[in-house]
Write a protein that holds these residues in place. Structure first.
Motif, short mmCIF file in Angstrom:
data_model
loop_
_atom_site.label_atom_id
_atom_site.label_comp_id
_atom_site.label_asym_id
_atom_site.label_seq_id
_atom_site.Cartn_x
_atom_site.Cartn_y
_atom_site.Cartn_z
N LEU A 36 -4.67 -67.99 -8.29
CA LEU A 36 -4.06 -68.73 -9.39
C LEU A 36 -5.15 -69.23 -10.33
N LYS A 37 -4.77 -69.79 -11.45
CA LYS A 37 -5.76 -70.26 -12.44
C LYS A 37 -6.73 -71.27 -11.86
N ASP A 38 -6.29 -72.06 -10.89
CA ASP A 38 -7.14 -73.11 -10.32
C ASP A 38 -7.87 -72.69 -9.06
N GLY A 39 -7.57 -71.50 -8.51
CA GLY A 39 -8.27 -71.06 -7.31
C GLY A 39 -7.41 -70.22 -6.40
N ARG A 40 -7.98 -69.88 -5.26
CA ARG A 40 -7.34 -68.99 -4.29
C ARG A 40 -6.55 -69.77 -3.25
N VAL A 41 -5.36 -69.24 -2.95
CA VAL A 41 -4.48 -69.76 -1.91
C VAL A 41 -4.44 -68.71 -0.80
N THR A 42 -4.63 -69.14 0.44
CA THR A 42 -4.55 -68.24 1.58
C THR A 42 -3.23 -68.47 2.30
N ILE A 43 -2.51 -67.38 2.50
CA ILE A 43 -1.17 -67.45 3.09
C ILE A 43 -1.16 -66.65 4.39
N LYS A 44 -0.73 -67.29 5.45
CA LYS A 44 -0.55 -66.63 6.74
C LYS A 44 0.87 -66.07 6.75
N LEU A 45 0.98 -64.75 6.92
CA LEU A 45 2.29 -64.12 7.01
C LEU A 45 2.88 -64.33 8.39
N ARG A 46 4.21 -64.35 8.48
CA ARG A 46 4.90 -64.62 9.74
C ARG A 46 5.81 -63.46 10.14
N PRO A 47 5.22 -62.30 10.52
CA PRO A 47 6.06 -61.19 10.96
C PRO A 47 6.83 -61.50 12.23
N ASP A 48 6.39 -62.51 12.97
CA ASP A 48 7.12 -62.93 14.16
C ASP A 48 8.48 -63.53 13.80
N LEU A 49 8.60 -64.07 12.58
CA LEU A 49 9.85 -64.67 12.12
C LEU A 49 10.67 -63.72 11.26
N ALA A 50 9.99 -62.94 10.41
CA ALA A 50 10.69 -62.13 9.42
C ALA A 50 9.93 -60.82 9.17
N PRO A 51 9.97 -59.90 10.13
CA PRO A 51 9.18 -58.67 9.99
C PRO A 51 9.53 -57.84 8.75
N ASN A 52 10.79 -57.75 8.41
CA ASN A 52 11.18 -56.95 7.24
C ASN A 52 10.76 -57.59 5.93
N HIS A 53 10.86 -58.91 5.85
CA HIS A 53 10.42 -59.61 4.65
C HIS A 53 8.91 -59.53 4.48
N VAL A 54 8.18 -59.66 5.57
CA VAL A 54 6.72 -59.55 5.51
C VAL A 54 6.33 -58.15 5.05
N GLU A 55 6.98 -57.13 5.59
CA GLU A 55 6.67 -55.76 5.16
C GLU A 55 6.96 -55.57 3.67
N ARG A 56 8.05 -56.15 3.18
CA ARG A 56 8.39 -56.04 1.76
C ARG A 56 7.32 -56.72 0.90
N ILE A 57 6.94 -57.93 1.28
CA ILE A 57 5.93 -58.67 0.52
C ILE A 57 4.62 -57.87 0.49
N LYS A 58 4.21 -57.33 1.63
CA LYS A 58 2.97 -56.55 1.68
C LYS A 58 3.08 -55.28 0.83
N LYS A 59 4.22 -54.61 0.90
CA LYS A 59 4.41 -53.38 0.11
C LYS A 59 4.30 -53.68 -1.38
N LEU A 60 5.02 -54.69 -1.85
CA LEU A 60 4.99 -55.04 -3.28
C LEU A 60 3.60 -55.53 -3.68
N THR A 61 2.96 -56.29 -2.81
CA THR A 61 1.61 -56.79 -3.09
C THR A 61 0.66 -55.61 -3.26
N ARG A 62 0.73 -54.66 -2.37
CA ARG A 62 -0.17 -53.49 -2.44
C ARG A 62 0.10 -52.63 -3.68
N GLN A 63 1.30 -52.70 -4.20
CA GLN A 63 1.63 -51.97 -5.43
C GLN A 63 1.17 -52.73 -6.68
N GLY A 64 0.70 -53.97 -6.52
CA GLY A 64 0.30 -54.79 -7.66
C GLY A 64 1.49 -55.42 -8.37
#
Length: 179
Positions: A36-64
């Motif tokens: 973000l404009k003020d700095g980096r945020v580190t986010i721990k993904l929770r595939p243990d809670l939401a594997p399909n949502h985590v995969e979607r976020i990673k897929k879209l993230t990797r696509q930019g």
């Protein structure tokens, strides 16, 4: 007297160790860097809670997909929402909707949840980051991650529905792919 200082030093080390360990021992494949404009945020993904949502976020993230997208809904003492390429709160990716993955995880400060329409199975690309605890969301929205470092940068996001001059995601990347 020196024994007291030794005991206090040991207690301090025990209290600090868990905090620093959480950011140091992250799996790079399940960690997101949100710049973000003020700095980096580190986010721990929770595939243990939401594997399909985590995969979607990673897929879209990797696509930019998320790079340059604004925070279109930012409510003080509640949350900051992003992930809509139209900036209106009505858009999403070309991917199909995701089935809800509700869990017992609490919507507390720093938790990331997936935004959706009225249908629980309508999540796509939009997500929100909690500024404060929001227990009324528990079991109603999918928790897929949590901020482990840089929450002060989330706190600095410009408020509004929509904000007059919205902040945007400069870059979002999976830590395993970071250069």
């Amino acid at each position: 007297m020196s024994r007291i200082f030794t005991v206090l030093a040991m207690l301090a080390a025990l209290l600090v160790a868990p905090m620093s360990a959480s950011a140091e021992n992250l799996d790079p494949e399940n960690t997101i860097y949100l710049d973000l404009k003020d700095g980096r945020v580190t986010i721990k993904l929770r595939p243990d809670l939401a594997p399909n949502h985590v995969e979607r976020i990673k897929k879209l993230t990797r696509q930019g997909f998320y790079d340059g997208i604004i925070f279109h809904r930012v409510i003080d003492n509640f949350m900051a929402q992003t992930g809509d390429p139209t900036g209106t709160g009505m858009g999403g990716s070309d991917e199909p909707y995701l089935k809800a993955e509700f869990s017992n995880a609490s919507f507390k400060r720093g938790v990331l949840g997936m935004a959706r329409a009225g249908d629980p199975n309508s999540a796509n690309s939009q997500f929100f980051i909690m500024f404060a605890d929001g227990g009324w969301l528990n079991g109603q929205y999918t928790v897929w991650g949590e901020v482990v470092d840089g929450m002060e940068h989330i706190d600095a996001i410009t408020r509004g529905e929509p904000p007059a001059n919205p902040d945007k995601i400069i870059k979002m990347q999976v830590a395993a792919d970071a250069s």
